[in-house]
Design an enzyme around this catalytic site. Structure first.
Site, short mmCIF file in Angstrom:
data_model
loop_
_atom_site.label_atom_id
_atom_site.label_comp_id
_atom_site.label_asym_id
_atom_site.label_seq_id
_atom_site.Cartn_x
_atom_site.Cartn_y
_atom_site.Cartn_z
N ARG A 80 -6.20 -25.50 -25.32
CA ARG A 80 -7.05 -25.89 -24.04
C ARG A 80 -7.43 -24.24 -23.16
NH1 ARG A 80 -5.73 -29.98 -19.16
NH2 ARG A 80 -7.42 -31.23 -20.78
N HIS B 90 -15.34 -31.36 -23.84
CA HIS B 90 -13.24 -31.83 -23.25
C HIS B 90 -13.57 -33.57 -24.53
CE1 HIS B 90 -9.41 -33.11 -22.59
NE2 HIS B 90 -9.93 -33.82 -21.02
N GLN C 237 -11.48 -36.51 -24.65
CA GLN C 237 -11.09 -37.64 -23.31
C GLN C 237 -12.59 -38.28 -23.76
OE1 GLN C 237 -9.63 -37.51 -20.62
NE2 GLN C 237 -10.27 -39.20 -19.95
N ASP D 172 -15.60 -37.36 -12.85
CA ASP D 172 -14.77 -37.05 -13.04
C ASP D 172 -14.85 -35.63 -11.53
OD1 ASP D 172 -12.72 -34.50 -13.95
OD2 ASP D 172 -14.66 -33.32 -15.72
N CYS E 107 -11.24 -39.70 -15.89
CA CYS E 107 -10.91 -39.31 -16.45
C CYS E 107 -9.36 -38.44 -16.22
CB CYS E 107 -11.12 -38.36 -17.52
SG CYS E 107 -12.02 -37.03 -16.63
N ARG F 252 -5.83 -41.99 -24.37
CA ARG F 252 -5.41 -40.59 -25.05
C ARG F 252 -4.98 -40.26 -26.04
NH1 ARG F 252 -6.55 -36.65 -21.35
NH2 ARG F 252 -6.85 -35.51 -23.60
N1 CP Z 1 -8.20 -35.72 -18.69
C1 CP Z 1 -6.81 -34.78 -18.70
O1 CP Z 1 -7.53 -33.80 -19.15
O2 CP Z 1 -5.67 -34.95 -17.80
P1 CP Z 1 -4.77 -33.51 -17.77
O3 CP Z 1 -5.65 -32.66 -17.25
O4 CP Z 1 -3.62 -34.34 -16.96
O5 CP Z 1 -4.88 -33.19 -19.17
N1 NVA Z 2 -13.17 -31.09 -15.43
C1 NVA Z 2 -12.13 -31.56 -15.41
C2 NVA Z 2 -11.43 -32.35 -16.50
C3 NVA Z 2 -9.94 -32.26 -16.26
C4 NVA Z 2 -9.36 -33.17 -17.15
C5 NVA Z 2 -12.05 -30.23 -15.56
O1 NVA Z 2 -12.38 -29.01 -16.22
O2 NVA Z 2 -10.84 -29.49 -14.53
#
Ligand code: CP
Ligand code: NVA
Length: 298
Positions: free
Chosen positions: A101, A128, A131, A217, A257, A285
């Site tokens: 990530r 993502h 997701q 989101d 999400c 997930r």
């Molecule tokens: N939706 C999602 O990816 O959540 P986190 O940021 O908690 O991993």
């Molecule tokens: N768009 C959001 C998704 C979080 C799971 C971010 O990147 O923070």
């Protein structure tokens, strides 16, 4: 499939294979009897916060018989300037897979190509994929199929989640509507390149009309915190609320999400009325990522 780097590079058959395997994993639940990741260590290399992604990968890898090693980027030398290219070549000597990530999509791609070990994108600024694959599974679980459905995304139409939706819609052929303020719409060139039945608009209620799924989101994605004041001013109204639900015809699947900011991208009332769906979405997930982990070719 060696890596899962984005939805853009998957084809429809690969997406369907992941969704079918996710259903098997959910049916099976818990520790996998064949321990397909036995003897493997997987590094979870995270430069951004996470609840769902981190826990579902840590639990999922263990349930598949493997060992996760969580590495916060700021606690390893990467955080002090060691390049991703060197990190990749070190980790490849020690672990069998990586879940990353971070900010730049290019970093995940460079890691995959230089390490050669199975690599999964656990969120970048561009996509993502885990997701959205999980969300597709949730929609199929609840509606039987994606065929003929219209998904409406309301909010930051140029964020990672929205972009993964664009690619998913283009690959699988369902209709996608993105309602976003002008400054937060995806580039027209991207939408053109993706193809498919995708409409971008600034009209929330128009985009919601007849929608089967209303999705949102956060307005301020990770890494965009400095833009918070500007974003809050721009996004007012780009919210899933009773009016959007009513425009959809009253019974859309309402999805988020997570994490959710009540009163911003979704009202508290609509969130709680749809909490069953939203937390099923979070649970899925785990099942979907177990599917991905077992489908990547060592
Ligand atoms: N939706 C999602 O990816 O959540 P986190 O940021 O908690 O991993
Ligand atoms: N768009 C959001 C998704 C979080 C799971 C971010 O990147 O923070």
């Amino acid at each position: 499939m060696r890596h899962l780097l984005n939805i853009e590079s998957l084809d429809a058959a690969e997406i369907k294979q992941i969704l079918a395997r996710a259903a098997e994993m959910k049916h099976l639940r818990g520790p996998h009897p064949e321990a397909p990741l036995a003897g493997e260590c997987w590094a979870l290399l995270f430069s951004k916060s996470s609840t769902r992604t981190r826990i579902s990968f840590e639990a999922g890898i263990r349930e598949l018989g493997g060992q996760p090693i969580f590495l916060a980027a700021n606690e390893i030398q990467l955080g002090r300037g060691e390049p991703i290219s060197d990190t990749a070549r070190v980790l490849s000597r020690m672990v069998q897979g990586a879940v990353i990530r971070t900010y730049a999509q290019g970093d995940v791609e460079q890691f995959a190509s230089l390490s050669g070990i199975r690599t999964i994108n656990a969120l970048t600024d561009l996509e993502h994929p885990c997701q959205i694959l999980s969300d597709l599974f949730t929609i199929i679980e609840k509606r039987g199929s994606l065929d003929g459905l219209t998904v409406t995304f309301i909010g930051d139409g140029d964020c990672n989640v929205a972009r993964s939706w664009i690619w998913a819609a283009a690959k699988l052929g369902f209709a996608l509507r993105l309602a976003a303020p002008a400054k937060f719409q995806p580039p027209a060139e991207l939408v053109r390149r993706a193809g498919g039945d995708i409409v971008v608009t600034d009209d929330v209620l128009g985009a919601s009309a007849g929608a089967d799924v209303l999705y949102t989101d956060v307005w301020v994605s990770m890494g965009k915190e400095e833009e918070t004041a500007f974003r809050l001013a721009q996004f007012g109204g780009y919210q899933i609320n009773q009016a959007a639900v009513a425009a959809a015809g009253g019974t859309p699947l309402v999805m988020h999400c997570l994490p959710a900011y009540r009163g911003k991208e979704i009202t508290s009332e609509v969130f709680e009325a749809n909490a069953g769906t939203i937390f099923d979405q979070a649970e899925n997930r785990l099942h979907t990522q177990k599917a991905i982990l077992t489908l990547l070719a060592p």
